[in-house]
Write an enzyme that holds these catalytic residues in place. Structure first.
Site: not given
Ligand SMILES: [Mg+2]
Length: 412
Positions: A147, A159, A220, A222, A246, A272, A293, A349, A412
């Site tokens: 990633r 982040y 990602d 976010h 992602e 996620e 995810r 991951e 985020w």
């Molecule tokens: Mg993520």
């Protein structure tokens, strides 16, 4: 067999973890991960006050019935606190079933569908040079998929980027252990989506030029983009052949993905922060994503995530289970057993826990040639050293908050 004892163990070796430990009258011990990053103690209270009293005396073999009992019986369904608590029970019961049968959990789920699990790590850098060093370091560690997260000119701290803020200059600083730093209040970061959209495609071009076309690359978002911004980014990244993009938009609005999908062939991964199959139902049926995810720890356990992934398999959608370091070694083991057994595994991951965490949780999994394997010990293959865990009391910690330049709170 019946459940004799149910303990909730909180420990903070490198970060906070909540573990449910069930013991049966025949001496089998099962572990379940109930860690909800930044809101850990809410799950502790849910388990201690409302779940443990219901478990004592129950048959640990009745996994499906216990899951339905906790999910339907509460009347108040879904939500991260509830589902993390139920997930811990489900994992612990699979662990016990494996130990009672003398088999690793993946055998109970149908057996291995592959030799191991392709895993991706997190490379990041404020600058392209730092990012390249981070990619090289991951390649040296054996990662075969990476990633890519990068700093954006003009933004101080983002982040997902290592070695910044108070620890800037220390290349070994890992942002992932405690991204917010331990403390009473979260850290605040700044954000500018237009600057990010201008900068990112050039970074991927540089990475492809440096590391070649074969290395699977992920990114990602976010949840920071609007649908049309995400559509533009997906389109701009197409020449660099991403494995996935992602969380390109805030996941609550699933219709947003229709718009993104109309404009780009960059594969999309999401979920996620989802808790149940209901969060995935429409985006799987409409084929708006390519990877699920969901984490075992936050989706209510192995039982419901397997159902979700079997449903996704009907649409050739694969797994990409969430695996940052706030998923405990128990949750990671559960993900590995599930990933090894299902047909539609995609990628896992994997960020690697710290030394202290690995001393608290002894684990049977292996990591070699970029692949994970859960090992062949009965159950999940993780034991918790309670004395070692007791050395590290809970420490308040939060994920960072994110604001635009004018002070507006942002996703985020
Ligand atoms: Mg993520």
């Amino acid at each position: 067999m019946r459940i004799d004892k149910a303990e909730v163990i909180v420990t903070s070796p490198d970060r906070n973890f909540v573990t449910l430990r069930l013991t049966t009258d025949e001496g089998h011990v099962g572990l379940g991960d109930a860690t909800l990053n930044g809101r850990e103690l809410a799950v502790v209270a849910y388990l201690k006050e409302h779940v443990v009293p219901l478990l004592l005396g129950r048959d640990p073999a009745a996994i499906e019935d216990t899951w339905q009992y906790l999910y339907r019986g509460a009347y108040w369904r879904r939500g991260p606190v509830t589902m993390a608590a139920i997930a811990a029970v489900d994992m612990a019961l699979w662990d016990i079933k494996g130990k009672a049968a003398g088999m690793p959990v993946y055998q109970l789920l149908g057996g291995a569908s592959r030799r191991g699990l392709l895993a991706y790590g997190h490379a990041s850098g404020k600058t392209t040079d730092e990012l390249f060093d981070s990619v090289r370091s991951h390649l040296e560690q054996g990662y075969r998929a990476i990633r890519i997260q990068t700093g954006v000119p003009g933004l101080k701290a983002i982040y997902g980027i290592a070695s910044q803020g108070a620890d800037a200059g220390d290349a070994d600083v890992r942002y992932d252990h405690e991204p917010a730093r331990r403390g009473a209040l979260p850290m605040e970061e700044d954000w500018d989506t237009r600057a990010y959209l201008r900068h990112l495609p050039g970074v991927f071009e540089a990475v492809r030029n440096e590391f070649g076309p074969e290395l699977p690359l992920l990114h990602d978002g976010h949840h920071r983009m609007t649908p049309i911004q995400a559509a533009k980014l997906g389109k701009d990244l197409e020449p660099y052949d991403l494995f996935w993009l992602e969380d390109c938009t805030p996941a609550e609005n699933q219709e947003a993905l229709r718009l993104v999908r109309q404009h780009t062939t960059t594969p999309l991964a999401i979920g996620e922060i989802f808790n149940t199959v209901w969060d995935f139902k429409d985006i799987i049926r409409e084929q708006l994503i390519d990877y699920v995810r969901g984490a075992v720890t936050h989706m209510g356990g192995i039982t419901p995530l397997k159902k979700t992934l079997d449903y996704a398999a009907m649409y050739q959608i694969k797994s990409g289970m969430h695996g940052p370091t706030d998923i405990s070694p128990v949750g990671m083991a559960a993900a590995m057993h599930l990933g090894l057994a299902i047909h539609n595994f995609g990628i896992q991951e994997y960020m690697q826990h710290g030394t202290r965490t690995n001393e608290v949780f002894q684990q049977s999994f292996t990591w070699a040639d970029g692949m994970l394997h859960p090992g062949d010990e009965p159950g999940l293959g993780v034991t918790l050293d309670v004395d070692e865990a007791g050395k590290y009391p809970y420490a308040q910690a939060y994920l960072p908050y994110n604001r635009l330049h004018d002070g507006t709170m942002h996703d985020w």
